[in-house]
Design an enzyme around this catalytic site. Sequence first.
Site, mmCIF file in Angstrom:
data_model
loop_
_atom_site.group_PDB
_atom_site.id
_atom_site.type_symbol
_atom_site.label_atom_id
_atom_site.label_comp_id
_atom_site.label_asym_id
_atom_site.label_seq_id
_atom_site.Cartn_x
_atom_site.Cartn_y
_atom_site.Cartn_z
ATOM 1 N N SER A 143 0.876 26.023 -8.519
ATOM 2 C CA SER A 143 1.199 26.945 -9.618
ATOM 3 C C SER A 143 2.027 28.087 -9.055
ATOM 4 O O SER A 143 1.939 28.371 -7.849
ATOM 5 C CB SER A 143 -0.100 27.521 -10.194
ATOM 6 O OG SER A 143 0.180 28.621 -11.050
ATOM 7 N N TYR A 156 -8.244 31.589 -8.820
ATOM 8 C CA TYR A 156 -7.353 30.485 -9.256
ATOM 9 C C TYR A 156 -6.137 30.435 -8.322
ATOM 10 O O TYR A 156 -5.781 29.375 -7.796
ATOM 11 C CB TYR A 156 -6.908 30.702 -10.706
ATOM 12 C CG TYR A 156 -5.823 29.741 -11.163
ATOM 13 C CD1 TYR A 156 -6.139 28.433 -11.524
ATOM 14 C CD2 TYR A 156 -4.487 30.142 -11.234
ATOM 15 C CE1 TYR A 156 -5.140 27.536 -11.932
ATOM 16 C CE2 TYR A 156 -3.484 29.259 -11.635
ATOM 17 C CZ TYR A 156 -3.819 27.960 -11.988
ATOM 18 O OH TYR A 156 -2.833 27.091 -12.383
HETATM 19 N N1 LIG Z 1 -0.437 25.558 -18.308
HETATM 20 C C1 LIG Z 1 0.149 26.380 -17.439
HETATM 21 O O1 LIG Z 1 0.732 27.405 -17.815
HETATM 22 C C2 LIG Z 1 0.128 26.050 -15.968
HETATM 23 C C3 LIG Z 1 0.856 26.872 -15.098
HETATM 24 C C4 LIG Z 1 0.849 26.601 -13.733
HETATM 25 C C5 LIG Z 1 0.131 25.514 -13.246
HETATM 26 N N2 LIG Z 1 -0.563 24.727 -14.112
HETATM 27 C C6 LIG Z 1 -1.329 23.613 -13.553
HETATM 28 O O2 LIG Z 1 -0.894 22.412 -14.164
HETATM 29 C C7 LIG Z 1 -1.969 21.490 -14.211
HETATM 30 C C8 LIG Z 1 -2.131 20.946 -15.626
HETATM 31 O O3 LIG Z 1 -2.468 22.031 -16.457
HETATM 32 P P1 LIG Z 1 -2.440 21.931 -18.061
HETATM 33 O O4 LIG Z 1 -1.925 23.227 -18.521
HETATM 34 O O5 LIG Z 1 -1.819 20.681 -18.499
HETATM 35 O O6 LIG Z 1 -4.019 21.918 -18.345
HETATM 36 P P2 LIG Z 1 -4.850 21.217 -19.527
HETATM 37 O O7 LIG Z 1 -6.094 21.989 -19.660
HETATM 38 O O8 LIG Z 1 -4.006 21.004 -20.727
HETATM 39 O O9 LIG Z 1 -5.185 19.780 -18.889
HETATM 40 C C9 LIG Z 1 -6.005 19.691 -17.755
HETATM 41 C C10 LIG Z 1 -6.829 18.426 -17.863
HETATM 42 O O10 LIG Z 1 -7.630 18.334 -16.669
HETATM 43 C C11 LIG Z 1 -8.912 17.835 -17.034
HETATM 44 N N3 LIG Z 1 -9.913 18.205 -16.036
HETATM 45 C C12 LIG Z 1 -10.476 19.438 -15.842
HETATM 46 N N4 LIG Z 1 -11.408 19.366 -14.892
HETATM 47 C C13 LIG Z 1 -11.454 18.084 -14.455
HETATM 48 C C14 LIG Z 1 -12.237 17.389 -13.493
HETATM 49 N N5 LIG Z 1 -13.186 18.012 -12.781
HETATM 50 N N6 LIG Z 1 -12.014 16.066 -13.313
HETATM 51 C C15 LIG Z 1 -11.059 15.419 -14.036
HETATM 52 N N7 LIG Z 1 -10.310 16.016 -14.977
HETATM 53 C C16 LIG Z 1 -10.493 17.339 -15.178
HETATM 54 C C17 LIG Z 1 -9.181 18.477 -18.384
HETATM 55 O O11 LIG Z 1 -10.183 17.764 -19.107
HETATM 56 C C18 LIG Z 1 -7.815 18.429 -19.041
HETATM 57 O O12 LIG Z 1 -7.654 17.268 -19.818
HETATM 58 C C19 LIG Z 1 -3.193 22.242 -13.694
HETATM 59 O O13 LIG Z 1 -3.393 21.941 -12.333
HETATM 60 C C20 LIG Z 1 -2.804 23.689 -13.842
HETATM 61 O O14 LIG Z 1 -3.481 24.533 -12.947
HETATM 62 C C21 LIG Z 1 -0.585 24.968 -15.446
#
Ligand SMILES: NC(=O)c1ccc[n+]([C@@H]2O[C@H](COP(=O)([O-])OP(=O)(O)OC[C@H]3O[C@@H](n4cnc5c(N)ncnc54)[C@H](O)[C@@H]3O)[C@@H](O)[C@H]2O)c1
Length: 272
Positions: A143, A156
């Site tokens: 991230s 985080y």
């Molecule tokens: N959304 C943002 O702005 C953003 C920014 C930077 C980085 N990220 C990173 O991108 C990635 C995806 O994020 P997103 O926004 O699509 O999140 P999201 O919440 O839409 O999707 C994440 C998915 O991971 C699953 N999950 C959570 N814990 C789990 C576990 N223990 N085992 C298996 N599955 C699990 C959840 O059920 C969910 O379906 C993450 O690693 C997040 O940290 C997101």
Amino acid sequence: MKNLINKVFVITGAGNGVGRALTLELLQQGARVAALDISETFLKETERVAKPNQKNLKTYVLDITKDEEVFKIPDIIRKDFGQIDGLINNAGIIQPFVKVMQLHNKDIDRVIRVNFYGTLNMCRAFLPSLVSRPEANLVNISSMGGFTPVPGQAVYGASKAAVKLLTEALYAELKGTPVSVTVVFPGAIGTNITKNSGVDMNMSKADAEKMAKFQKTLSPEKAAKMIINLGIKQNRYRLLVGNDASMLDKISRLFPKFATNMIAKAMKNLLK
Ligand SMILES: NC(=O)c1ccc[n+]([C@@H]2O[C@H](COP(=O)([O-])OP(=O)(O)OC[C@H]3O[C@@H](n4cnc5c(N)ncnc54)[C@H](O)[C@@H]3O)[C@@H](O)[C@H]2O)c1
């Protein structure tokens, strides 16, 4: 990996947001996908929207923090698909929006377990399969919070910084093998990560509007296309996803303290 046709990719967190978009885009480009998520309900929705490419998709309920189950899953997937050509460690959660002093042990533990140990477990479980292929890709999602500190998301950010270093070290360790390694730094993406992480923003409407203005989010579909077309197909070492991530990357290398203060100022209203 230039040609994705019939290649088999394992994606964590594939029941939502970026993980679901990655699943749909890989299927669209002719790959086969083993979609993993902790939530069966979320996976069912991914299956539903994946039609008509559903025949190339299989879903598996898996909590990536459960070591024993994680180490069993590569054999199950290999039996179902015959091979494994790529792993995208995408599952992740944020922490409650509070300062470190106010964080509870259980919240710290959960974030580190999912974001760092989950990613590490998956890498360790799948690397033996990946190194045995003629070519393979490992993609870990960090991230922009993993290189620039965000007050209220300190743990985080630390977990994502750990993913960054782990991935860069894996790149170095896997040089000379068929495995290409990519670390991805997304900026703000329009997903339900806050709700899915069980985090209450506890924000006034005015603050929420201010934050939305500050954070111009990218769609998960655009993020997924970049990760696949640049990260995987061009075997990039590191990939910044979104103008915010690209800009912060530059500012925080040139003027690290200025970058820290800039984000702290923008986030001030969120932290009481
Ligand atoms: N959304 C943002 O702005 C953003 C920014 C930077 C980085 N990220 C990173 O991108 C990635 C995806 O994020 P997103 O926004 O699509 O999140 P999201 O919440 O839409 O999707 C994440 C998915 O991971 C699953 N999950 C959570 N814990 C789990 C576990 N223990 N085992 C298996 N599955 C699990 C959840 O059920 C969910 O379906 C993450 O690693 C997040 O940290 C997101």
